[in-house]
Design an enzyme around this catalytic site. Structure first.
Site, PDB file in Angstrom:
ATOM      1  N   SER A 170       0.325  -6.726   8.493  1.00  0.00           N
ATOM      2  CA  SER A 170      -0.756  -7.199   7.622  1.00  0.00           C
ATOM      3  C   SER A 170      -2.028  -7.409   8.433  1.00  0.00           C
ATOM      4  O   SER A 170      -3.127  -7.502   7.880  1.00  0.00           O
ATOM      5  CB  SER A 170      -0.355  -8.504   6.937  1.00  0.00           C
ATOM      6  OG  SER A 170       0.785  -8.271   6.156  1.00  0.00           O
ATOM      7  N   ASP A 226       2.301  -8.480  13.016  1.00  0.00           N
ATOM      8  CA  ASP A 226       2.756  -8.239  11.659  1.00  0.00           C
ATOM      9  C   ASP A 226       1.743  -7.235  11.104  1.00  0.00           C
ATOM     10  O   ASP A 226       0.537  -7.392  11.315  1.00  0.00           O
ATOM     11  CB  ASP A 226       2.680  -9.559  10.868  1.00  0.00           C
ATOM     12  CG  ASP A 226       3.213  -9.405   9.451  1.00  0.00           C
ATOM     13  OD1 ASP A 226       4.177 -10.104   9.133  1.00  0.00           O
ATOM     14  OD2 ASP A 226       2.657  -8.606   8.673  1.00  0.00           O
ATOM     15  N   THR A 272       8.709  -6.397  11.090  1.00  0.00           N
ATOM     16  CA  THR A 272       9.979  -7.114  10.932  1.00  0.00           C
ATOM     17  C   THR A 272      11.058  -6.629  11.889  1.00  0.00           C
ATOM     18  O   THR A 272      11.879  -7.418  12.374  1.00  0.00           O
ATOM     19  CB  THR A 272      10.486  -6.953   9.471  1.00  0.00           C
ATOM     20  OG1 THR A 272       9.497  -7.531   8.620  1.00  0.00           O
ATOM     21  CG2 THR A 272      11.804  -7.639   9.246  1.00  0.00           C
ATOM     22  N   GLN A 286      -4.461   4.289 -11.669  1.00  0.00           N
ATOM     23  CA  GLN A 286      -3.580   3.139 -11.419  1.00  0.00           C
ATOM     24  C   GLN A 286      -2.112   3.544 -11.579  1.00  0.00           C
ATOM     25  O   GLN A 286      -1.223   2.827 -11.126  1.00  0.00           O
ATOM     26  CB  GLN A 286      -3.918   2.001 -12.384  1.00  0.00           C
ATOM     27  CG  GLN A 286      -5.288   1.407 -12.111  1.00  0.00           C
ATOM     28  CD  GLN A 286      -5.719   0.358 -13.128  1.00  0.00           C
ATOM     29  OE1 GLN A 286      -4.888  -0.210 -13.821  1.00  0.00           O
ATOM     30  NE2 GLN A 286      -7.002   0.123 -13.208  1.00  0.00           N
ATOM     31  N   CYS A 287      -1.863   4.692 -12.231  1.00  0.00           N
ATOM     32  CA  CYS A 287      -0.479   5.188 -12.350  1.00  0.00           C
ATOM     33  C   CYS A 287      -0.030   5.721 -10.994  1.00  0.00           C
ATOM     34  O   CYS A 287      -0.798   6.361 -10.287  1.00  0.00           O
ATOM     35  CB  CYS A 287      -0.391   6.320 -13.363  1.00  0.00           C
ATOM     36  SG  CYS A 287      -0.680   5.792 -15.033  1.00  0.00           S
TER      37      CYS A 287
HETATM   38  N1  ASP Z   1       5.305  -8.321   7.144  1.00  0.00           N
HETATM   39  C1  ASP Z   1       6.024  -7.290   7.870  1.00  0.00           C
HETATM   40  C2  ASP Z   1       5.021  -6.333   8.466  1.00  0.00           C
HETATM   41  O1  ASP Z   1       4.460  -5.526   7.750  1.00  0.00           O
HETATM   42  C3  ASP Z   1       6.964  -6.588   6.970  1.00  0.00           C
HETATM   43  C4  ASP Z   1       7.737  -5.483   7.605  1.00  0.00           C
HETATM   44  O2  ASP Z   1       7.720  -5.251   8.798  1.00  0.00           O
HETATM   45  O3  ASP Z   1       8.441  -4.785   6.891  1.00  0.00           O
HETATM   46  O4  ASP Z   1       4.791  -6.365   9.652  1.00  0.00           O
END
Ligand code: ASP
Length: 340
Positions: A58, A56, A12, A274-275
């Site tokens: 992801s 990004d 981002t 999971q905690c």
């Molecule tokens: N979707 C973005 C990423 O991980 C979110 C971020 O940068 O905070 O690249």
């Protein structure tokens, strides 16, 4: 003059809004430099390496982790520290795997990014980036204060392999509840000295062999035996089993039998909770006593991110399952606290 190497992967921080679709898309480092005219006023010599394409986070993957580690290794001797600009979504995975790949690190590797793009008026990018640069250059008696892989976000410095993304809406995006914050930035940057790794006497070694044959089994009441079996039969060497509370599971005979058979077939099954706060304590309750007996491994207080990436690293390093099983329960980069 501080010499800092910036690796720009995307996220981002450097995104702009596509005028046609209204979605955020990655943009090149020029955008960051343009929005941070103060960079030129700093007493820093900055070298920037931008990934192509910038992504990004992801879309992060092991081949990019290897590239990042290699860039750090190639430039290690010539820079005071490294700042990696990275999306926050998978930042904790990248920080964790880099902590395992970069053994005996004596210089700071600081990952940072932002929740709002650098071009937005209320952006958190400037604060994050400036503080990351300052920490990446901080030295005392000729040695780097930070000698490990960290995440800097919202004025807090976290050990990378202890952190996870906890909030997608606030500037305070990360937490590390099982390990103290390493530094806090206010008027001064206050380092939590006792919590920092000191690798001064260690040798810096880079590891690039990763094996992603890792699976995940997240338990829930009512989970079907067939589904569990399909995970246990998957083509993976190790399975991270996310359990309840302090490492507890159902005690049904069929369940323990399935796990025991998978262990006998050579699968490593790692118990993490999971905690988000606290540790696995195998044997504390009857519901986890049987797990120890059949060879389920103790993940203690490791984050999910650290558990998955540590297995990739260990599996890349060791061809035999016994060595992976032994080392996953040891603290190798400050990622876990043994409690028994
Ligand atoms: N979707 C973005 C990423 O991980 C979110 C971020 O940068 O905070 O690249």
């Amino acid at each position: 003059m501080h010499n800092i190497f910036i690796i720009y992967t995307g996220g981002t921080i450097g995104m702009v809004k596509d005028p046609d679709t209204g979605t955020f898309v990655p943009f090149d480092f020029e955008l960051i430099a343009r929005n941070l005219p103060d960079l030129a006023r700093l007493n820093y010599k900055l070298t920037v390496h931008s990934f192509t394409p910038i992504i990004d986070s992801s879309n992060m993957k092991p081949s990019i982790w290897v590239e990042m580690a290699q860039i750090i290794k190639n430039n290690y001797d010539h820079y005071d520290g490294f700042v990696i600009l990275h999306g926050s979504d998978t930042m904790s995975f990248s920080a964790s795997i880099l902590s395992f790949m970069l053994e005996g690190l004596q210089k700071p590797v600081i990952l940072s990014g932002s929740q709002l793009p650098i071009g937005e008026i209320r952006t958190d990018a400037r604060e994050n980036m400036m503080t990351a640069l300052e920490i990446a250059s901080a030295k005392e008696n000729g040695k780097s204060i930070i000698q490990e892989v960290c995440i800097l976000f919202d004025n807090k410095l976290f050990r990378g392999n202890r952190s996870f993304k906890y909030n997608s809406a606030k500037f305070e995006a990360f937490r590390s509840p099982n390990y103290p914050v390493l530094a806090e930035a206010g008027i001064h940057i206050n380092y939590n000295r006792e919590a920092l790794l000191d690798n001064t006497d260690k040798q810096f070694i880079m590891h690039t062999q990763l094996d992603n044959h890792v699976g995940v089994l997240k338990l829930f009441p009512g989970i079907s035996p067939k589904f569990i079996q399909s995970i246990l039969d998957a083509d993976v060497r190790s399975i991270v089993m996310e359990t309840f509370g302090s490492g507890n599971t159902m005690t049904d005979g069929w369940f323990l039998e399935m796990l025991a058979k998978a262990v006998d077939r050579g699968k490593n099954i790692l118990d993490i909770s999971q905690c988000k706060v606290g540790s696995v304590e195998l044997g504390r309750y009857e519901t986890s006593q049987g797990l120890k007996a059949i060879g389920i491994l103790n993940g203690y207080d490791m984050t999910f991110e650290a558990a998955v990436t540590k297995l990739m690293y260990l599996q890349g390093h060791f061809k035999d399952q016994e060595s992976v099983a032994f080392w996953i329960e040891q603290d190798i980069r400050g990622e876990l606290t043994v409690n028994d």
